[in-house]
Scaffold this active site. Structure first.
Site, short mmCIF file in Angstrom:
data_model
loop_
_atom_site.label_atom_id
_atom_site.label_comp_id
_atom_site.label_asym_id
_atom_site.label_seq_id
_atom_site.Cartn_x
_atom_site.Cartn_y
_atom_site.Cartn_z
CG HIS A 16 9.20 -43.21 -21.82
ND1 HIS A 16 8.53 -43.75 -20.74
CD2 HIS A 16 10.49 -43.60 -21.68
CE1 HIS A 16 9.38 -44.42 -19.98
NE2 HIS A 16 10.58 -44.34 -20.53
CE LYS A 40 14.55 -50.97 -14.86
NZ LYS A 40 14.09 -49.87 -15.69
NE ARG A 90 16.19 -40.69 -16.99
CZ ARG A 90 15.71 -41.74 -16.38
NH1 ARG A 90 14.51 -41.73 -15.87
NH2 ARG A 90 16.44 -42.83 -16.25
CB SER A 128 8.75 -45.90 -15.47
OG SER A 128 8.68 -45.60 -16.84
O1 PNS Z 1 13.31 -48.79 -19.98
P1 PNS Z 1 14.49 -49.66 -19.61
O2 PNS Z 1 14.11 -50.64 -18.52
O3 PNS Z 1 15.72 -48.86 -19.26
O4 PNS Z 1 14.83 -50.49 -20.94
C1 PNS Z 1 15.89 -51.44 -20.97
C2 PNS Z 1 15.82 -52.22 -22.30
C3 PNS Z 1 14.48 -52.91 -22.40
C4 PNS Z 1 15.98 -51.24 -23.44
C5 PNS Z 1 16.98 -53.26 -22.32
O5 PNS Z 1 16.88 -54.09 -21.19
C6 PNS Z 1 16.95 -54.09 -23.61
O6 PNS Z 1 17.44 -53.65 -24.63
N1 PNS Z 1 16.34 -55.30 -23.54
C7 PNS Z 1 16.16 -56.13 -24.73
C8 PNS Z 1 16.90 -57.46 -24.60
C9 PNS Z 1 18.35 -57.30 -25.04
O7 PNS Z 1 18.67 -57.17 -26.19
N2 PNS Z 1 19.25 -57.32 -24.02
C10 PNS Z 1 20.67 -57.22 -24.25
C11 PNS Z 1 21.18 -55.79 -24.28
S1 PNS Z 1 22.95 -55.85 -24.16
#
Ligand code: PNS
Length: 161
Positions: A16, A40, A90, A128
Site C-alpha cells: 500500500h 470482511k 498485484r 493485509s
Molecule cells: O482493501 P479492500 O478491502 O480490497 O478495499 C475494498 C474497498 C474498501 C475499496 C471497497 O469495498 C469499497 O470501495 N468500499 C466503499 C463502499 C462502496 O462504494 N462500495 C461499492 C463499490 S461497487
C-alpha cells in the site's frame, strides 16, 4: 488532479505504501480513504488504521487521510472533486474483482475514473491478511509493513518485542 486511494488498510502494508508514494508523484492531491468492506470484519479499529496511515504518509505533503464511514466511495470522491480512484493490482487474481468494481463505480458516477497501478514485484505476494496471519503466529513482519507501524501491528496480536 485529485485522486482517492481507497482500501481497508487492515493494516496498511508496504505494498500500500508503495502505491501511495507512486500515486502522490502522479497526482496533485491524493486522499487515502479508509473504507469498510462488507465482506470482511476488520481486526484494527478505524482510528488505529487512520493513525497508521497518518504515520506512513507524514512525509508526503500532498497526501491526506480520511474515512468513508457511510455511503458510496464514488459519491465521496465526487463530493471532494476527485476525478480518479487509484487501485493497486498485484496479479491477475485481483483483476476480476477490481474490474467489476471499476465498472460498477463508473456506472454510478461517470465523472470518476478508476486507474490501476501495477504493484512493485517485491510486494506482489503481500496482503493485509498475510501480515495478520504472520503476526498472529509470532513471525517477523519487518519489511512487510512500514517500519513505523510494526510495533502497532505486533501489539494488536500481543506479540510486542
Ligand atoms: O482493501 P479492500 O478491502 O480490497 O478495499 C475494498 C474497498 C474498501 C475499496 C471497497 O469495498 C469499497 O470501495 N468500499 C466503499 C463502499 C462502496 O462504494 N462500495 C461499492 C463499490 S461497487
Amino acid at each position: 488532479m485529485i485522486a482517492v486511494y481507497p482500501g481497508s488498510f487492515d493494516p496498511v502494508t508496504s505494498g500500500h505504501q508503495d502505491i501511495i508514494c507512486r500515486a502522490a508523484s502522479i497526482f496533485e492531491q491524493v486522499t487515502v480513504v479508509v473504507a469498510g468492506n462488507s465482506a470482511k470484519t476488520p481486526v484494527f479499529p478505524t482510528d488505529e488504521r487512520l493513525e497508521m496511515l497518518r504515520a506512513v504518509t507524514a512525509d508526503l505533503p500532498n497526501v491526506t487521510v480520511d474515512v468513508l464511514s457511510e455511503g458510496l466511495l464514488v459519491d465521496f470522491a465526487h463530493a471532494r472533486g476527485a476525478r480518479v480512484i487509484v487501485k493497486g493490482l498485484r496479479a491477475v487474481s485481483d483483476f476480476e474483482y477490481e474490474f467489476q468494481l471499476a465498472l460498477l463505480n463508473r456506472s454510478m458516477q461517470p465523472s470518476v475514473e478508476t486507474m490501476f497501478l501495477a504493484t512493485s514485484t517485491e510486494h506482489s505476494f503481500l496482503s493485509s491478511s498475510i501480515v495478520k496471519e504472520i503476526a498472529r503466529l509470532g513471525g517477523k513482519i519487518d519489511g512487510l509493513v512500514p517500519d513505523a507501524i510494526v510495533p502497532l501491528v505486533l501489539r494488536r496480536f500481543g506479540r510486542e518485542r
